[in-house]
Design an enzyme around this catalytic site. Structure first.
Site, PDB file in Angstrom:
ATOM      1  N   TYR A   1       7.663   7.782  16.321  1.00 22.07           N
ATOM      2  CA  TYR A   1       7.858   7.918  14.885  1.00 22.07           C
ATOM      3  C   TYR A   1       8.993   8.893  14.594  1.00 22.07           C
ATOM      4  O   TYR A   1       9.905   8.606  13.799  1.00 22.07           O
ATOM      5  CB  TYR A   1       6.563   8.395  14.224  1.00 22.07           C
TER       6      TYR A   1
ATOM      7  N   LYS B   1      12.571   7.842  12.789  1.00 22.22           N
ATOM      8  CA  LYS B   1      12.956   8.375  11.482  1.00 22.22           C
ATOM      9  C   LYS B   1      14.231   9.209  11.563  1.00 22.22           C
ATOM     10  O   LYS B   1      15.043   9.210  10.631  1.00 22.22           O
ATOM     11  CB  LYS B   1      11.803   9.190  10.890  1.00 22.22           C
TER      12      LYS B   1
ATOM     13  N   ASP C   1       7.028 -10.276   7.174  1.00 18.86           N
ATOM     14  CA  ASP C   1       6.947  -9.389   8.330  1.00 18.86           C
ATOM     15  C   ASP C   1       8.369  -8.931   8.612  1.00 18.86           C
ATOM     16  O   ASP C   1       9.229  -9.743   8.976  1.00 18.86           O
ATOM     17  CB  ASP C   1       6.365 -10.144   9.529  1.00 18.86           C
ATOM     18  N   VAL C   2       8.649  -7.637   8.427  1.00 19.78           N
ATOM     19  CA  VAL C   2      10.032  -7.164   8.547  1.00 19.78           C
ATOM     20  C   VAL C   2      10.572  -7.263   9.970  1.00 19.78           C
ATOM     21  O   VAL C   2      11.781  -7.117  10.180  1.00 19.78           O
ATOM     22  CB  VAL C   2      10.179  -5.715   8.024  1.00 19.78           C
TER      23      VAL C   2
ATOM     24  N   SER D   1       0.850  -1.199   0.000  1.00 22.17           N
ATOM     25  CA  SER D   1       0.000   0.000   0.000  1.00 22.17           C
ATOM     26  C   SER D   1       0.878   1.238   0.000  1.00 22.17           C
ATOM     27  O   SER D   1       2.101   1.167   0.179  1.00 22.17           O
ATOM     28  CB  SER D   1      -0.926   0.016   1.221  1.00 22.17           C
ATOM     29  N   GLY D   2       0.249   2.388  -0.173  1.00 20.40           N
ATOM     30  CA  GLY D   2       0.906   3.679  -0.001  1.00 20.40           C
ATOM     31  C   GLY D   2       2.146   3.879  -0.842  1.00 20.40           C
ATOM     32  O   GLY D   2       2.204   3.516  -2.015  1.00 20.40           O
TER      33      GLY D   2
END
Length: 257
Positions: A162, A166, A68-69, A25-26
């Protein structure tokens, strides 16, 4: 001196074997489409098999594999299988990510750890796994998808895990580039601005949030589908042969102030 023929082929990724995570997705799905259209052999991985199957149907020849990472053993098996199947791995796009906007005082510690695991630890693990065949071949490119929130805070939303993950991805990118670039493997990052995705949906459906974003962006709009394609192809191609350890902001100017 570079000839005309070489210049025309600068952005060529035709036939290159490139793994894209979070491809169901995305942004990940968009990257998979763009690289497939450019002639790359895309290995698209994500947790949701049904969505991967639809992606594979849309892109004949694309190799879709559930993953699944956060499963370290499964990641190792995937990289080994891809290398055995194609005899090479030319690129990796570490795109898989999660976010859970919440005030830091309320964020569950286990959830914080999960975000770090998906957004940072998996990037380190998969990068290290693909680096082995890349270093042996003395060529390869890793592209980590960071965020403008890795360059600044998430104010006024609030998403500490988040932002922390990042920002860490950006410095991880620098450090891996420092370790591997002399042996032919480049590592760079892209810091996208506001693009519509499942994770960012609320920012687009809320008129107030969308207005706040556009007013804070010098180009006075959010990103359109496909406006990250050039950046990812650039970093995976020979056009960026002397670029490593860099973070390319694709954000309409948001990070310029």
């Amino acid at each position: 001196m570079m000839g005309e023929r070489d210049r025309r082929n600068l952005f060529d990724v035709d036939g290159r074997v490139i793994i894209v995570t979070g491809a169901s997705s995305g942004l990940g799905q968009q990257f998979a489409h763009a690289l497939h259209a450019a002639g790359a052999q895309v290995v698209a991985v994500a947790r949701r098999k049904d969505r991967l199957d639809r992606l594979a149907a849309e892109c004949p020849g694309l190799d879709a594999r559930p993953l699944d990472v956060t499963d370290s053993a499964a990641c190792a098996a995937l990289v080994e299988d891809v290398h055995q199947a194609y005899g090479r791995i030319d690129g990796l796009v570490n795109n898989a990510g999660v976010g859970t906007p919440a005030p830091a005082i309320e964020e569950d510690l286990d959830q914080f750890r999960h975000v770090i695991d998906v957004n940072l630890t998996s990037v380190f693990h998969l990068s290290r796994l693909v680096a082995k065949p890349m270093l042996a071949a003395a060529q390869g490119s890793v592209v980590n998808i960071a965020s403008i929130y890795g360059l600044g805070s998430t104010y006024p939303v609030g998403d500490a895990s988040y932002a922390a993950s990042k920002a860490a991805v950006i410095n991880l990118t620098r450090d891996l580039a420092g370790q591997w670039s002399k042996r032919g493997v480049r590592v760079n990052a892209i810091a996208p601005g506001f693009f519509r995705s499942e994770m960012a949906e609320e920012l687009f459906t809320s008129e107030k949030a969308h207005q706040r974003i556009t007013l804070a962006t010098p180009m006075r709009r959010t990103g359109e589908p496909g406006e990250l394609d050039g950046a990812v192809i650039f970093l995976l191609s020979d056009a960026s042969s002397f670029v490593t350890g860099a973070t390319l902001a694709v954000d309409g100017g948001w990070s310029s102030h």
